[in-house]
Scaffold this motif. Structure first.
Motif, PDB file in Angstrom:
ATOM      1  N   HIS A  72      28.150 -19.022  58.371  1.00  0.00           N
ATOM      2  CA  HIS A  72      29.283 -19.947  58.384  1.00  0.00           C
ATOM      3  C   HIS A  72      30.085 -19.870  57.087  1.00  0.00           C
ATOM      4  O   HIS A  72      31.190 -20.401  57.013  1.00  0.00           O
ATOM      5  CB  HIS A  72      28.805 -21.379  58.611  1.00  0.00           C
ATOM      6  CG  HIS A  72      28.292 -21.629  59.994  1.00  0.00           C
ATOM      7  ND1 HIS A  72      28.867 -22.530  60.867  1.00  0.00           N
ATOM      8  CD2 HIS A  72      27.268 -21.061  60.683  1.00  0.00           C
ATOM      9  CE1 HIS A  72      28.216 -22.522  62.018  1.00  0.00           C
ATOM     10  NE2 HIS A  72      27.236 -21.644  61.924  1.00  0.00           N
ATOM     11  N   SER A 133      32.230 -16.640  72.337  1.00  0.00           N
ATOM     12  CA  SER A 133      31.730 -17.760  71.537  1.00  0.00           C
ATOM     13  C   SER A 133      32.406 -19.079  71.914  1.00  0.00           C
ATOM     14  O   SER A 133      32.125 -20.112  71.295  1.00  0.00           O
ATOM     15  CB  SER A 133      31.939 -17.475  70.045  1.00  0.00           C
ATOM     16  OG  SER A 133      33.309 -17.255  69.764  1.00  0.00           O
ATOM     17  N   MET A 135      35.547 -19.938  71.526  1.00  0.00           N
ATOM     18  CA  MET A 135      36.486 -20.405  70.499  1.00  0.00           C
ATOM     19  C   MET A 135      37.886 -19.801  70.681  1.00  0.00           C
ATOM     20  O   MET A 135      38.622 -19.648  69.720  1.00  0.00           O
ATOM     21  CB  MET A 135      35.942 -20.063  69.109  1.00  0.00           C
ATOM     22  CG  MET A 135      34.678 -20.817  68.752  1.00  0.00           C
ATOM     23  SD  MET A 135      34.166 -20.585  67.028  1.00  0.00           S
ATOM     24  CE  MET A 135      33.701 -18.854  67.050  1.00  0.00           C
ATOM     25  N   LEU A 139      41.715 -26.181  68.114  1.00  0.00           N
ATOM     26  CA  LEU A 139      41.918 -26.110  66.672  1.00  0.00           C
ATOM     27  C   LEU A 139      40.897 -25.189  66.001  1.00  0.00           C
ATOM     28  O   LEU A 139      41.230 -24.469  65.056  1.00  0.00           O
ATOM     29  CB  LEU A 139      41.824 -27.516  66.069  1.00  0.00           C
ATOM     30  CG  LEU A 139      42.997 -28.464  66.385  1.00  0.00           C
ATOM     31  CD1 LEU A 139      42.735 -29.842  65.805  1.00  0.00           C
ATOM     32  CD2 LEU A 139      44.300 -27.880  65.841  1.00  0.00           C
ATOM     33  N   ARG A 140      39.661 -25.232  66.488  1.00  0.00           N
ATOM     34  CA  ARG A 140      38.651 -24.364  65.890  1.00  0.00           C
ATOM     35  C   ARG A 140      39.009 -22.893  66.110  1.00  0.00           C
ATOM     36  O   ARG A 140      38.869 -22.061  65.206  1.00  0.00           O
ATOM     37  CB  ARG A 140      37.279 -24.661  66.482  1.00  0.00           C
ATOM     38  CG  ARG A 140      36.142 -23.968  65.748  1.00  0.00           C
ATOM     39  CD  ARG A 140      34.801 -24.288  66.384  1.00  0.00           C
ATOM     40  NE  ARG A 140      33.717 -23.644  65.673  1.00  0.00           N
ATOM     41  CZ  ARG A 140      32.486 -23.535  66.131  1.00  0.00           C
ATOM     42  NH1 ARG A 140      32.173 -24.048  67.317  1.00  0.00           N
ATOM     43  NH2 ARG A 140      31.558 -22.932  65.426  1.00  0.00           N
ATOM     44  N   GLY A 141      39.490 -22.583  67.310  1.00  0.00           N
ATOM     45  CA  GLY A 141      39.919 -21.218  67.587  1.00  0.00           C
ATOM     46  C   GLY A 141      41.082 -20.800  66.710  1.00  0.00           C
ATOM     47  O   GLY A 141      41.148 -19.655  66.244  1.00  0.00           O
ATOM     48  N   TYR A 143      41.714 -21.944  63.709  1.00  0.00           N
ATOM     49  CA  TYR A 143      41.186 -21.717  62.365  1.00  0.00           C
ATOM     50  C   TYR A 143      40.504 -20.347  62.267  1.00  0.00           C
ATOM     51  O   TYR A 143      40.709 -19.610  61.289  1.00  0.00           O
ATOM     52  CB  TYR A 143      40.188 -22.816  61.994  1.00  0.00           C
ATOM     53  CG  TYR A 143      39.339 -22.449  60.793  1.00  0.00           C
ATOM     54  CD1 TYR A 143      39.889 -22.456  59.502  1.00  0.00           C
ATOM     55  CD2 TYR A 143      38.010 -22.057  60.944  1.00  0.00           C
ATOM     56  CE1 TYR A 143      39.123 -22.089  58.407  1.00  0.00           C
ATOM     57  CE2 TYR A 143      37.243 -21.692  59.854  1.00  0.00           C
ATOM     58  CZ  TYR A 143      37.804 -21.707  58.584  1.00  0.00           C
ATOM     59  OH  TYR A 143      37.054 -21.330  57.510  1.00  0.00           O
ATOM     60  N   ILE A 144      39.704 -19.987  63.261  1.00  0.00           N
ATOM     61  CA  ILE A 144      39.007 -18.705  63.236  1.00  0.00           C
ATOM     62  C   ILE A 144      40.004 -17.545  63.249  1.00  0.00           C
ATOM     63  O   ILE A 144      39.830 -16.545  62.535  1.00  0.00           O
ATOM     64  CB  ILE A 144      38.027 -18.592  64.420  1.00  0.00           C
ATOM     65  CG1 ILE A 144      36.911 -19.629  64.299  1.00  0.00           C
ATOM     66  CG2 ILE A 144      37.424 -17.191  64.499  1.00  0.00           C
ATOM     67  CD1 ILE A 144      36.038 -19.461  63.079  1.00  0.00           C
TER      68      ILE A 144
END
Length: 382
Positions: A72, A133, A135, A139-141, A143-144
């Motif tokens: 992480h 995964s 994502m 929002l998480r996607g 960010y990645i």
């Protein structure tokens, strides 16, 4: 190169796998080398294979929950590897699949990078990784995607600091050329062939040995054999896709899912199989070489490292499409020519990937690069 000071830089040390086998052999090439890794959480048993030597880690080793969640901290890893002071070394060897090649070296230091793969998840496999995964939305996607964008920019800069690249397969050499616009020599990774011997008699089953994770596509192999109830399949390995693989098997009596097994059972199962069946696109594929060392033909998807390993029609067969239907057709085709793919031919083919050959090829490459590097270094000092 007895007087040359060598540093070996590895991504992270957690479990014993293919990249750690490379480090083990590099230490045998350069016994006095110092090892650097982002984190070091090896078990005492695995650490013994590195001679019990001290590993120089980064600040990520001491971050909260690093033992379980160090991945992480991927966004911090470029910064981490850039902090090591390597000024005291003449040759820096990085073992790279994520950030190791990003170490900073000076004009009088030779940097050779052995590449297991460019960052798959940041480059050509980004969308596949995000989908698998979960994502690819939200929002998480977002960010990645932003993180991978930054990693790609850093990755290209880091590649410019490497003097010579070595790829573990011709497939990875092509990915290096596409990603970093650099050429790479090809030296296959070391495989411990002494663990495997040719079985005296084959039995009536097929086998696959792999981590059960999405890109390995073991689900396709299981689905194919569910459609061939007259043929037996043994699946060895564990991972996040274990339940999916069991679901695809659907309780079929011809499919046995064993999970993790002992080394002796692995060896005997590989040796007794009619063929090893594999549907993943591998960077190299050590398990395919292990099957060949056991005298077992390989039926594999004809992309990636399998093309370097399997000799079609002699030690196995390659199929063109990642689908259960293609696997069924490949097995049927294999059985028409099975008698030509003898255990002796398969075992002989595996000898191309021995640990001894890896060490001799690697040291010869580094010595040649050092000889070519020395004149420019001497000229700079005039």
């Amino acid at each position: 190169m007895e007087s040359i000071r060598v540093a070996i830089v590895h991504e992270w040390l957690e479990n014993w796998a293919g990249s750690e086998l490379v480090i083990e052999q590099l230490i045998k090439c350069y016994p006095d080398a110092k090892i650097f890794a982002v984190v070091d959480f090896l078990s005492p048993k695995d650490r013994a294979r590195l001679g019990g030597r001290e590993i120089q880690t980064s600040f990520i080793q001491k971050l909260p929950f690093a033992r379980k969640l160090f991945r992480h901290y991927l966004g911090l890893m470029p910064l981490a590897v850039e902090q090591w002071d390597l000024a005291g070394f003449d040759v820096v060897i990085s073992s790279h699949h994520a950030v190791a090649k990003g170490v900073i070296t000076g004009p009088d230091q030779l940097h050779v990078s052995y590449v297991h793969s460019p960052m798959r998840y940041a480059w050509d496999f980004q969308n596949t990784y995000l989908r698998q995964s979960g994502m690819h939305h939200g929002l998480r996607g977002l960010y990645i995607r932003w993180l991978f964008h930054r990693l790609r920019n850093w990755d290209v800069r880091a590649a410019a600091g490497v003097d010579a690249f070595i790829a573990n397969s011709h497939y990875i050499a092509r990915r290096i050329r596409k990603t970093w616009r650099r050429d790479a020599a090809v030296i296959p990774p070391p495989v411990n062939l002494e663990r495997f011997s040719v079985a005296q008699q084959k039995k009536d089953y097929y086998v696959v040995v792999s981590r059960l994770v999405p890109y390995k596509r073991i689900d396709l192999v299981v689905e194919a054999f569910r459609n061939m109830p007259e043929r037996k399949l043994i699946v060895i390995g564990g991972g996040t896709d274990l339940e999916l693989v069991r679901e695809r098997a659907g309780g079929a009596p011809n499919i046995t899912i064993k999970g993790h097994v002992s080394d002796s059972e692995l060896q005997s199962t590989l040796g007794g199989a009619r063929a090893f069946v594999y549907a993943g696109e591998e960077d190299f594929g050590i398990s395919l070489v292990e099957a060949q060392a056991s005298g077992t033909p390989v039926i594999a998807y004809g992309r990636g490292g399998a093309c370097d390993i399997v000799q079609p029609g002699v030690t196995g067969l390659l199929f063109d499409t990642q689908s259960a239907e293609s696997i069924v057709a490949a097995v049927q085709e294999f059985e028409k020519h099975e008698q030509n793919m003898t255990p002796e031919l398969c075992h002989q083919n595996a000898l191309r990937f021995s640990e001894d050959l890896f060490r001799s090829r690697f040291t010869a490459f580094v010595e040649q690069e050092w000889r070519e590097f020395m004149p420019s270094r001497s000229y700079d000092r005039i």
